[in-house]
Design an enzyme around this catalytic site. Sequence first.
Site, PDB file in Angstrom:
ATOM      1  CD  GLU A   6      89.114 -36.112  39.369  1.00  0.00           C
ATOM      2  OE1 GLU A   6      89.384 -35.661  38.244  1.00  0.00           O
ATOM      3  OE2 GLU A   6      88.769 -37.296  39.559  1.00  0.00           O
TER       4      GLU A   6
ATOM      5  CG  ASP B  11      83.276 -34.409  32.411  1.00  0.00           C
ATOM      6  OD1 ASP B  11      84.095 -35.202  32.901  1.00  0.00           O
ATOM      7  OD2 ASP B  11      83.331 -33.181  32.572  1.00  0.00           O
TER       8      ASP B  11
END
Length: 253
Positions: A36, A47
């Site tokens: 990924e 994130d």
Amino acid sequence: MSKISLMSHLVAGYPTEDLSFTAARALVDGGADILEIQLPFSDPSADGPAIQTACTKVLQRGYRTADGLAFIAKLHKEFPNVKIYLMSYGSLIYTPGVENFCERAAAAGVNGMIIPDLPFDNDEGLTQACKKNGMVNIPVAAPSMSPERLSKLANVGFPYIYAALRTGITGTNTQIDDNTLQFLKAVGEGGSKIYGGFGISNGEQARALADSVEAIVAGSVFVRLITENQNNPDALYKAVRAKAQELTTGKTI
């Protein structure tokens, strides 16, 4: 037990192009089934600190989308049998035009797209553009979704759904408990295959998840290892490969 399937997350170009490629090789050699690859983005919504910092460092070099796609093309050439999913955020996909972006991504060797801030039912045409170019759009399910909305997503017919195992940002420890497993069951009720991640960092967690998902997903743990070993390419390779082996065997090192 049999090998656990692993989707491993990398930030393209972090900390350098060469070291990022070294890390990808270590992941594949350690048993990762899917790479990924995140295109660095300046304002992430999910994130945690490790990945945010990595993105910032890469962007400070003037890294562009074209650089990320070139990196993916290099990975695809080197590891043609490894699936590559592109992860980023909506504005990077929308700005050049969704169809245009998907054409470029497919040409680079991308098999699927993970764009967390494009909702499954308002995705600016991403699902159709992916289909047109031989890719899959992989929407994200979160525990914060209402049962009604989660059921709607689960029954749309997506081949794969990425299940974020808890709310908040990634990178901190996630407990795999009965609530987690019930959530995964709900995500998969329509027959979609499930990728499960968010805070997965050791073999024990991987083992607890393995029977409920198509593949476990791990990212921040690898970004931290890359950061810690960025001045020693051999140590970086060994650390990343060992962690991938731990996650794919379920044996905590």
